[in-house]
Scaffold this motif. Structure first.
Motif, mmCIF file in Angstrom:
data_model
loop_
_atom_site.group_PDB
_atom_site.id
_atom_site.type_symbol
_atom_site.label_atom_id
_atom_site.label_comp_id
_atom_site.label_asym_id
_atom_site.label_seq_id
_atom_site.Cartn_x
_atom_site.Cartn_y
_atom_site.Cartn_z
ATOM 1 N N ALA A 103 -17.796 -26.379 32.472
ATOM 2 C CA ALA A 103 -18.331 -27.736 32.562
ATOM 3 C C ALA A 103 -17.246 -28.737 32.955
ATOM 4 O O ALA A 103 -17.533 -29.787 33.525
ATOM 5 N N ARG A 104 -15.997 -28.411 32.648
ATOM 6 C CA ARG A 104 -14.912 -29.318 32.988
ATOM 7 C C ARG A 104 -14.437 -29.151 34.426
ATOM 8 O O ARG A 104 -13.784 -30.036 34.983
ATOM 9 N N GLU A 109 -11.991 -30.972 39.651
ATOM 10 C CA GLU A 109 -12.030 -30.866 41.118
ATOM 11 C C GLU A 109 -12.043 -32.260 41.734
ATOM 12 O O GLU A 109 -11.429 -32.504 42.773
ATOM 13 N N ARG A 110 -12.742 -33.202 41.088
ATOM 14 C CA ARG A 110 -12.804 -34.561 41.606
ATOM 15 C C ARG A 110 -11.453 -35.260 41.511
ATOM 16 O O ARG A 110 -11.200 -36.233 42.227
ATOM 17 N N THR A 115 -9.633 -25.704 40.708
ATOM 18 C CA THR A 115 -9.702 -24.994 39.438
ATOM 19 C C THR A 115 -10.358 -23.633 39.614
ATOM 20 O O THR A 115 -11.145 -23.417 40.530
ATOM 21 N N VAL A 116 -10.016 -22.721 38.726
ATOM 22 C CA VAL A 116 -10.656 -21.412 38.647
ATOM 23 C C VAL A 116 -11.249 -21.309 37.254
ATOM 24 O O VAL A 116 -10.534 -21.258 36.262
ATOM 25 N N ALA A 117 -12.579 -21.298 37.175
ATOM 26 C CA ALA A 117 -13.238 -21.331 35.884
ATOM 27 C C ALA A 117 -13.712 -19.956 35.421
ATOM 28 O O ALA A 117 -14.044 -19.788 34.252
ATOM 29 N N THR A 177 -17.324 -24.873 49.687
ATOM 30 C CA THR A 177 -17.441 -25.120 48.253
ATOM 31 C C THR A 177 -17.071 -26.578 48.032
ATOM 32 O O THR A 177 -15.966 -27.003 48.372
ATOM 33 N N ARG A 178 -18.030 -27.337 47.507
ATOM 34 C CA ARG A 178 -17.827 -28.772 47.298
ATOM 35 C C ARG A 178 -18.132 -29.112 45.837
ATOM 36 O O ARG A 178 -19.230 -28.868 45.358
ATOM 37 N N LEU A 179 -17.122 -29.628 45.138
ATOM 38 C CA LEU A 179 -17.269 -29.964 43.710
ATOM 39 C C LEU A 179 -17.744 -28.757 42.912
ATOM 40 O O LEU A 179 -18.581 -28.859 42.024
#
Length: 220
Positions: A103-104, A109-110, A115-117, A177-179
């Motif tokens: 969720a974070r 990313e913004r 990030t790699v979740a 991949t966007r956001l």
């Protein structure tokens, strides 16, 4: 390339050894000196004991010469703080943070921090983000002729449609991949800041295509 890794757990140690095997100079930072045993005796890089978001610790790890920084400790907050420090204070171009809470991920990313979740494939995905452009293909066809890869795109392409990227590079834009969310672009889709670009290209033209993506578009 000199690369600094914060966190010497299973992912951090695997990442460090993989990068060193590819010929990169690596420094690993961890609060616990015992964690460095995961690197084994053959690891030639730096082992720096300290907090990954401490300025003096990062300087000791060679952050000023770093071309990449990966924050892969066990704490989301520590990872994002150190990643932002590497990007904003020291100007490291290739920065990625491991985030346990999906969720974070979109929020970070913004902020401009990739990030790699997902825990699975973490080390593999971080390698691809640290070593642009397209140095680690995501997929190859059985003949080995066609590859799917994530590529780094020069900021000069932001605001231009996908059709221009395809014509200039000779590659196909497979998806963006966007956001944190993937989608299929059309020829008119405009590249936005922070987009991750995934392309299909022939292996024998990959170097030329990646050079086009990595350079500013020619002005006619």
């Amino acid at each position: 390339m000199h690369i600094v890794i914060m966190g010497c757990g299973r992912v951090g140690s695997t990442l460090a050894l993989a990068l060193e095997a590819k010929g990169h100079d690596v420094a690993v930072v961890d609060q616990e000196s015992d964690a460095f045993r995961r690197l084994g005796t053959g690891f030639a890089g730096r082992r720096v004991t300290g907090v990954g978001f401490d300025q003096e610790t990062l300087l000791e790890a060679g952050i000023e010469q770093a071309g990449g920084f990966a924050a892969v400790s066990s704490g989301d907050n520590s990872n994002i703080i150190s990643a932002r420090m590497a990007r904003e204070q020291f100007g490291v171009e290739n920065v990625v943070a491991r985030i346990y809470d999906p969720a974070r991920a979109e929020v970070y990313e913004r902020l401009g921090i990739p990030t790699v979740a997902t825990v699975s494939w973490t080390a593999d995905q971080i390698l691809r983000k640290l070593l642009p452009p397209g140095s680690e293909p995501v997929w190859r066809d059985p003949s080995g002729c066609v590859a799917l890869a994530q590529v780094s795109v020069h900021p000069g392409w932001i605001g231009l449609p996908m059709a221009k990227l395809e014509v200039a590079s000779g590659a196909r834009i497979a998806f963006l991949t966007r956001l944190g969310e993937g989608f299929l672009p059309t020829a008119e889709t405009v590249l936005q800041e922070g987009d991750l670009v995934h392309v299909l290209l022939r292996e024998d033209t990959a170097d030329a295509a990646e050079a086009v993506f990595g350079a500013a578009p020619e002005v006619h």
